[in-house]
Design a protein around this motif. Structure first.
Motif, PDB file in Angstrom:
ATOM      1  N   VAL A   1       0.863  -1.183   0.000  1.00 54.45           N
ATOM      2  CA  VAL A   1       0.000   0.000   0.000  1.00 54.45           C
ATOM      3  C   VAL A   1       0.900   1.234   0.000  1.00 54.45           C
ATOM      4  O   VAL A   1       1.877   1.304   0.766  1.00 54.45           O
ATOM      5  CB  VAL A   1      -0.939   0.000   1.225  1.00 54.45           C
ATOM      6  CG1 VAL A   1      -1.793   1.267   1.240  1.00 54.45           C
ATOM      7  CG2 VAL A   1      -1.824  -1.226   1.210  1.00 54.45           C
TER       8      VAL A   1
ATOM      9  N   VAL B   1       1.359   0.494   5.699  1.00 54.75           N
ATOM     10  CA  VAL B   1       0.177   0.053   6.438  1.00 54.75           C
ATOM     11  C   VAL B   1       0.272   0.593   7.849  1.00 54.75           C
ATOM     12  O   VAL B   1       1.317   0.486   8.506  1.00 54.75           O
ATOM     13  CB  VAL B   1       0.077  -1.487   6.452  1.00 54.75           C
ATOM     14  CG1 VAL B   1      -1.163  -1.942   7.202  1.00 54.75           C
ATOM     15  CG2 VAL B   1       0.070  -2.027   5.026  1.00 54.75           C
TER      16      VAL B   1
ATOM     17  N   PRO C   1      -3.756  -5.286   4.404  1.00 56.62           N
ATOM     18  CA  PRO C   1      -4.508  -5.611   3.185  1.00 56.62           C
ATOM     19  C   PRO C   1      -3.904  -6.822   2.471  1.00 56.62           C
ATOM     20  O   PRO C   1      -2.697  -7.043   2.496  1.00 56.62           O
ATOM     21  CB  PRO C   1      -4.387  -4.340   2.348  1.00 56.62           C
ATOM     22  CG  PRO C   1      -3.139  -3.688   2.823  1.00 56.62           C
ATOM     23  CD  PRO C   1      -3.026  -4.002   4.285  1.00 56.62           C
TER      24      PRO C   1
END
Length: 248
Positions: free
Chosen positions: A35, A39, A45
């Motif tokens: 990401v 994170v 995720p």
């Protein structure tokens, strides 16, 4: 920014601030994804490893149905119950609609039932063949029975030695050939027993129905062979051949 599979809840560039994501949250068919910016929470995720799996648990459509119905054990019980119910319905339907007509021989035509009185020899043969049941039972010399329970492991079979009651009425060599033909017809193929074994494990009522169906097919094949194909060459005389029903 922390590496894939880790998260950071505090500000700073030190990698010691990155903590590994909890493995129990990640489905077994999923991988962590990166990401932008990193994170910042423990629920990292992820995505499924293939498009055939569905989020969030990365299950197949069938697995989603199974777990929606309570899991594999409950689904297995429900499926077994449905199979048993279906087997009972099919067995009841077969017993209701399938009678003994499929094994009965063809009815004699009016032409066959007429006796030609202009030929005494033919007339005597016709009288023998058209004997009613009460008179026919008196002409029986011996009734032979199959040995064995007629299962896939131990099918029906006849002994090769002629019974003492008919020893003088048959040729022993021809009788042994007749017995060999009968035993070949009653023997089951290997795949029939294999199907029965598989059904016994997966759905026992279907195994019983399969065995009953194959047994009936064997009986039907035996009757067709004795009535239509075999020439009763083991009998010594022409009159004995005309009275072949006494050897059923």
């Amino acid at each position: 920014e922390c590496p894939i599979g880790t998260y950071k809840i505090e500000n700073g560039s030190n990698k010691s601030l990155c903590w590994p994501c909890p493995p129990e949250i990640l489905p077994r068919r999923a991988t962590y994804i990166s990401v932008r910016g990193g994170v910042t929470q423990s629920s990292c995720p992820y995505q499924c490893i293939s498009d055939k799996y569905r989020m969030p648990n990365c299950y197949t459509p069938l697995e989603e149905v199974i777990y929606a119905l309570g899991g594999p054990w409950l689904f297995g019980l429900l499926l077994s119950g449905l199979l048993v119910l279906l087997a009972l319905v099919l067995s009841a339907a077969r017993m209701k609609f399938v009678g003994t007509d499929e094994f009965s021989g063809p009815a004699p035509t009016p032409h066959e039932s007429q006796i030609d009185h202009s030929f005494p020899f033919l007339e005597s043969l016709n009288e023998v063949l058209e004997t009613n049941r009460a008179e026919e039972s008196q002409s029986h010399v011996h009734r032979m029975y199959f040995m064995g329970p007629n299962t896939f492991g131990e099918p029906w079979h006849l002994p090769h030695s002629p019974p003492e009651q008919i020893n003088e009425l048959v040729y022993e060599d021809a009788f042994n050939r007749f017995v060999d033909e009968i035993n070949c017809l009653t023997a089951y193929q290997w795949w029939e027993g294999s199907v029965h074994s598989i059904l016994s494990v997966l759905a026992y009522p279907f195994a019983w129905s399969w065995q009953q169906w194959r047994c009936k097919r064997k009986v039907q094949r035996l009757r067709e062979y004795v009535r239509s194909e075999y020439d009763h060459a083991c009998l010594r005389s022409c009159r004995s051949r005309a009275l072949y029903e006494g050897l059923k």
